[in-house]
Design a protein around this motif. Structure first.
Motif, PDB file in Angstrom:
ATOM      1  N   ALA A 232      -7.937  32.276  55.233  1.00  0.00           N
ATOM      2  CA  ALA A 232      -9.171  32.350  54.438  1.00  0.00           C
ATOM      3  C   ALA A 232      -9.756  33.739  54.596  1.00  0.00           C
ATOM      4  O   ALA A 232      -9.396  34.483  55.526  1.00  0.00           O
ATOM      5  CB  ALA A 232     -10.174  31.283  54.885  1.00  0.00           C
ATOM      6  N   LYS A 233     -10.652  34.073  53.650  1.00  0.00           N
ATOM      7  CA  LYS A 233     -11.313  35.363  53.780  1.00  0.00           C
ATOM      8  C   LYS A 233     -12.176  35.393  55.028  1.00  0.00           C
ATOM      9  O   LYS A 233     -12.307  36.430  55.666  1.00  0.00           O
ATOM     10  CB  LYS A 233     -12.147  35.666  52.529  1.00  0.00           C
ATOM     11  CG  LYS A 233     -11.301  35.941  51.291  1.00  0.00           C
ATOM     12  CD  LYS A 233     -12.176  36.331  50.119  1.00  0.00           C
ATOM     13  CE  LYS A 233     -11.328  36.658  48.871  1.00  0.00           C
ATOM     14  NZ  LYS A 233     -12.173  37.062  47.741  1.00  0.00           N
ATOM     15  N   SER A 234     -12.763  34.257  55.368  1.00  0.00           N
ATOM     16  CA  SER A 234     -13.619  34.200  56.557  1.00  0.00           C
ATOM     17  C   SER A 234     -13.285  32.915  57.315  1.00  0.00           C
ATOM     18  O   SER A 234     -13.559  31.804  56.834  1.00  0.00           O
ATOM     19  CB  SER A 234     -15.101  34.226  56.159  1.00  0.00           C
ATOM     20  OG  SER A 234     -15.904  34.030  57.322  1.00  0.00           O
TER      21      SER A 234
ATOM     22  N   ASP B 262      -4.177  39.381  58.226  1.00  0.00           N
ATOM     23  CA  ASP B 262      -2.894  39.818  57.689  1.00  0.00           C
ATOM     24  C   ASP B 262      -3.082  41.082  56.860  1.00  0.00           C
ATOM     25  O   ASP B 262      -4.205  41.625  56.757  1.00  0.00           O
ATOM     26  CB  ASP B 262      -2.235  38.705  56.873  1.00  0.00           C
ATOM     27  CG  ASP B 262      -3.138  38.218  55.747  1.00  0.00           C
ATOM     28  OD1 ASP B 262      -4.148  38.895  55.443  1.00  0.00           O
ATOM     29  OD2 ASP B 262      -2.840  37.146  55.175  1.00  0.00           O
ATOM     30  N   ASN B 263      -2.013  41.561  56.222  1.00  0.00           N
ATOM     31  CA  ASN B 263      -2.056  42.801  55.455  1.00  0.00           C
ATOM     32  C   ASN B 263      -2.930  42.687  54.218  1.00  0.00           C
ATOM     33  O   ASN B 263      -3.441  43.674  53.711  1.00  0.00           O
ATOM     34  CB  ASN B 263      -0.641  43.206  55.042  1.00  0.00           C
ATOM     35  CG  ASN B 263       0.214  43.496  56.259  1.00  0.00           C
ATOM     36  OD1 ASN B 263      -0.326  43.930  57.279  1.00  0.00           O
ATOM     37  ND2 ASN B 263       1.522  43.281  56.155  1.00  0.00           N
ATOM     38  N   ALA B 264      -3.091  41.448  53.696  1.00  0.00           N
ATOM     39  CA  ALA B 264      -3.923  41.256  52.496  1.00  0.00           C
ATOM     40  C   ALA B 264      -5.389  41.147  52.831  1.00  0.00           C
ATOM     41  O   ALA B 264      -6.211  40.960  51.937  1.00  0.00           O
ATOM     42  CB  ALA B 264      -3.457  40.004  51.750  1.00  0.00           C
ATOM     43  N   GLY B 265      -5.751  41.178  54.091  1.00  0.00           N
ATOM     44  CA  GLY B 265      -7.146  41.100  54.486  1.00  0.00           C
ATOM     45  C   GLY B 265      -7.631  39.697  54.740  1.00  0.00           C
ATOM     46  O   GLY B 265      -8.828  39.496  54.966  1.00  0.00           O
ATOM     47  N   HIS B 266      -6.737  38.719  54.699  1.00  0.00           N
ATOM     48  CA  HIS B 266      -7.151  37.337  54.981  1.00  0.00           C
ATOM     49  C   HIS B 266      -7.010  37.058  56.476  1.00  0.00           C
ATOM     50  O   HIS B 266      -6.119  37.576  57.141  1.00  0.00           O
ATOM     51  CB  HIS B 266      -6.289  36.346  54.197  1.00  0.00           C
ATOM     52  CG  HIS B 266      -6.510  36.422  52.718  1.00  0.00           C
ATOM     53  ND1 HIS B 266      -5.871  37.352  51.911  1.00  0.00           N
ATOM     54  CD2 HIS B 266      -7.310  35.678  51.900  1.00  0.00           C
ATOM     55  CE1 HIS B 266      -6.258  37.185  50.653  1.00  0.00           C
ATOM     56  NE2 HIS B 266      -7.146  36.142  50.618  1.00  0.00           N
ATOM     57  N   GLU B 267      -7.902  36.181  56.963  1.00  0.00           N
ATOM     58  CA  GLU B 267      -7.890  35.809  58.374  1.00  0.00           C
ATOM     59  C   GLU B 267      -7.060  34.517  58.569  1.00  0.00           C
ATOM     60  O   GLU B 267      -7.242  33.544  57.842  1.00  0.00           O
ATOM     61  CB  GLU B 267      -9.316  35.573  58.892  1.00  0.00           C
ATOM     62  CG  GLU B 267     -10.136  36.846  58.906  1.00  0.00           C
ATOM     63  CD  GLU B 267     -11.544  36.600  59.439  1.00  0.00           C
ATOM     64  OE1 GLU B 267     -12.241  37.571  59.722  1.00  0.00           O
ATOM     65  OE2 GLU B 267     -11.942  35.411  59.569  1.00  0.00           O
ATOM     66  N   GLN B 268      -6.179  34.597  59.523  1.00  0.00           N
ATOM     67  CA  GLN B 268      -5.357  33.423  59.849  1.00  0.00           C
ATOM     68  C   GLN B 268      -5.990  32.707  61.040  1.00  0.00           C
ATOM     69  O   GLN B 268      -6.297  33.327  62.044  1.00  0.00           O
ATOM     70  CB  GLN B 268      -3.925  33.843  60.199  1.00  0.00           C
ATOM     71  CG  GLN B 268      -3.196  34.476  59.031  1.00  0.00           C
ATOM     72  CD  GLN B 268      -1.784  34.880  59.408  1.00  0.00           C
ATOM     73  OE1 GLN B 268      -1.423  34.863  60.573  1.00  0.00           O
ATOM     74  NE2 GLN B 268      -1.000  35.255  58.415  1.00  0.00           N
ATOM     75  N   PHE B 269      -6.160  31.384  60.896  1.00  0.00           N
ATOM     76  CA  PHE B 269      -6.908  30.613  61.914  1.00  0.00           C
ATOM     77  C   PHE B 269      -6.118  29.352  62.267  1.00  0.00           C
ATOM     78  O   PHE B 269      -5.250  28.900  61.541  1.00  0.00           O
ATOM     79  CB  PHE B 269      -8.288  30.240  61.383  1.00  0.00           C
ATOM     80  CG  PHE B 269      -8.245  29.396  60.132  1.00  0.00           C
ATOM     81  CD1 PHE B 269      -8.126  27.992  60.194  1.00  0.00           C
ATOM     82  CD2 PHE B 269      -8.308  29.997  58.870  1.00  0.00           C
ATOM     83  CE1 PHE B 269      -8.084  27.243  59.048  1.00  0.00           C
ATOM     84  CE2 PHE B 269      -8.253  29.236  57.725  1.00  0.00           C
ATOM     85  CZ  PHE B 269      -8.134  27.845  57.803  1.00  0.00           C
ATOM     86  N   ARG B 270      -6.485  28.770  63.431  1.00  0.00           N
ATOM     87  CA  ARG B 270      -5.991  27.461  63.890  1.00  0.00           C
ATOM     88  C   ARG B 270      -7.181  26.741  64.514  1.00  0.00           C
ATOM     89  O   ARG B 270      -7.792  27.253  65.459  1.00  0.00           O
ATOM     90  CB  ARG B 270      -4.861  27.640  64.904  1.00  0.00           C
ATOM     91  CG  ARG B 270      -4.213  26.314  65.331  1.00  0.00           C
ATOM     92  CD  ARG B 270      -3.021  26.567  66.250  1.00  0.00           C
ATOM     93  NE  ARG B 270      -1.918  27.178  65.522  1.00  0.00           N
ATOM     94  CZ  ARG B 270      -0.975  26.480  64.880  1.00  0.00           C
ATOM     95  NH1 ARG B 270      -1.018  25.159  64.879  1.00  0.00           N
ATOM     96  NH2 ARG B 270      -0.013  27.098  64.247  1.00  0.00           N
ATOM     97  N   ILE B 271      -7.527  25.608  63.958  1.00  0.00           N
ATOM     98  CA  ILE B 271      -8.739  24.868  64.357  1.00  0.00           C
ATOM     99  C   ILE B 271      -8.334  23.477  64.854  1.00  0.00           C
ATOM    100  O   ILE B 271      -7.467  22.814  64.280  1.00  0.00           O
ATOM    101  CB  ILE B 271      -9.729  24.774  63.163  1.00  0.00           C
ATOM    102  CG1 ILE B 271     -10.175  26.175  62.741  1.00  0.00           C
ATOM    103  CG2 ILE B 271     -10.924  23.906  63.516  1.00  0.00           C
ATOM    104  CD1 ILE B 271     -11.078  26.192  61.512  1.00  0.00           C
TER     105      ILE B 271
END
Length: 489
Positions: A444-446, A472-481
């Motif tokens: 997600a973006k945030s 990532d390179n596209a500016g999206h944040e990778q998360f694990r919740i």
């Protein structure tokens, strides 16, 4: 059939209270009797041990005891001569022969059956006989006995190879004295012990019978035989005492009995073995249990097995009365020998019945009619019970299916709620639900906005990041919740 004998014995015990066995010695002949005398013949160490008992009114008369040495090598003609010499002395020209086979040469199994097995006793014992048969190529003869003790049935099953049985029975038949009953001496002795036991006997005890090096153990719980074993002791006294004591301890452990157990001794015991047995529990002697013998009971130590066989031949309702002879080899009863006596006694009995038993006969007829009526309703009742049981089974299966359906639907509902709550720019790449504990992963973006939106769900709790948030390179944040449904521990 075994079930028939068991039912008849239980029915007879309701009307006739069993009395203790009364044995007496009688030196002179008995000239008149309504029944044939019985000779108990026990095979022991290659010899044939004999005991002759005459029937009496409420008692048994011991006519004599003897031993035929070298029985295994005797021809039928020689056996005939030996038997006639002794039977003539005892006044038993045409006796009933009860032959007792050693315990160590038979297959014996003691079974603990539930009380429900009483209705299908024959089928249950036939199944056990098939399971315990060691060789399918050898034909075995089997018989069993059962005793009801509370909520359980103690059943004892005995199997013998038919070839050996026919050989022994044929030897007596060729000698002119056909065997009427072929059993195990240990089972006959069990019946004998239970019948002569005093009222203050122990509730549990172990019978130890010794004849030279051969020793037999039998354990009794109340009035049931629950264990038996035969063993050959070493010749050396200390080794024999140690092995016998170990066998008793092993039997007690296998039966799950605790503490010292009373021992009933039958036979002549060396001082070293008797001293060792005192460590296992208090000692009793079989000769002290036999009333009416007095000092002569000591002379019977080597004849208890043969005497028990002879006594069993005169009793039809003994719980451990076995007959391993096949039907085609059994001796036909010679009723005609005592026919005049039976006729006179029968006439007197009929007169008494006509005078005093009218009421019991009428009640018996009514009871028979009631039993027929009950039997007519048993089949519909059993069908109804089966239908009710089938309905209960289906109902239980439906409940299990409903629970399974609810458990399978819960993760889908939770996934739907999470998907609706996510921001438009969030994508999920992983979703795992284990018993209400959910782990999701995505981009997600945030990631913080995703966490805040999930925390706003009313049915979840403990919403937190698992690990670090990366970009990532596209500016999206990778998360694990990680989160859990409310109500879960």
């Amino acid at each position: 059939m075994i079930a028939s004998r068991y039912s008849i014995r239980r029915l007879a015990c309701r009307f006739v209270k069993p009395r203790p066995l009364r044995l007496y010695q009688r030196a002179r002949r008995i000239p008149w009797s309504m029944r044939r005398p019985v000779v108990g013949a026990e095979v022991r160490d290659g010899a044939l041990v004999l005991a002759c008992v005459h029937p009496g009114i409420g008692c048994r008369w011991i006519a004599g005891t003897d031993v035929i040495a070298g029985y295994a090598g005797l021809q039928p003609e020689e056996l005939r001569a030996e038997l006639r010499k002794r039977l003539g002395k005892w006044g038993a020209a045409d006796p009933l022969i009860v032959f007792g086979w050693p315990r160590r040469q038979a297959i014996v199994r003691h079974l603990d059956l539930p009380a429900a097995a009483e209705k299908t006793l024959d089928e249950a014992l036939r199944l056990q006989a098939g399971m315990f048969r060691p060789n399918e190529d050898v034909e075995f003869c089997s018989d069993a006995a059962a005793v009801r003790e509370g909520a359980h049935m103690a059943a004892s099953l005995a199997l013998l190879p038919r070839a050996g049985l026919e050989s022994e029975a044929g030897k007596f038949a060729q000698a002119g004295f056909p065997v009427g009953q072929f059993t195990l001496a240990s089972f006959a002795l069990a019946d004998f012990v239970l019948r002569i036991a005093p009222r203050n006997r122990p509730a549990r005890f172990i019978l130890v019978r010794q004849n030279g090096r051969e020793t037999e153990l039998a354990a009794f719980a109340d009035r049931a035989l629950v264990f038996s074993r035969s063993l050959l002791l070493p010749a050396e006294g200390h080794a024999a005492a140690t092995e016998l004591l170990g066998a008793i301890e092993e039997a007690v452990a296998g039966l799950r009995w605790s503490g010292p157990q009373p021992l009933l001794l039958a036979g002549s015991f060396p001082a070293e073995i008797e001293s060792a047995l005192e460590k296992a529990g208090p000692l009793h002697r079989l000769r002290d249990w036999v009333a009416g013998f007095g000092q002569a009971a000591g002379a019977m130590e080597d004849y208890w097995g043969a005497l028990a066989l002879a006594v069993e031949g005169l009793d039809w309702l003994s719980p451990y009365r076995l007959n391993l002879l096949p039907a085609e080899l059994r001796q036909r009863p010679r009723v005609w020998l005592y026919l005049p006596t039976y006729v006179l006694v029968g006439v007197n009995v009929l007169l008494l019945l006509a005078l005093g038993l009218r009421g019991p006969v009428e009640r018996g007829v009514l009871l028979h009619e009631y039993q027929r009526s009950i039997a007519a309703f048993q089949l519909p009742a059993s069908r109804a019970e089966r239908q009710i049981e089938t309905g209960r089974t289906i109902e239980q299966q439906l409940r299990w299916l409903s629970q399974f359906e609810m458990q399978g639907r819960q993760p889908l509902v939770l996934l739907s709620d999470v998907a609706k709550q996510l921001p438009p720019d969030a994508w999920l790449s992983f979703f795992n639900d284990q018993a209400g504990h959910v782990e999701i992963a995505g981009t997600a973006k945030s990631a913080t906005a995703v966490l805040s939106s999930l925390q706003a769900l009313p049915d979840v709790q403990d919403v937190k990041f698992v690990g670090a948030v990366t970009r990532d390179n596209a500016g999206h944040e990778q998360f694990r919740i990680d989160l859990s449904a409310k109500g879960m521990p």
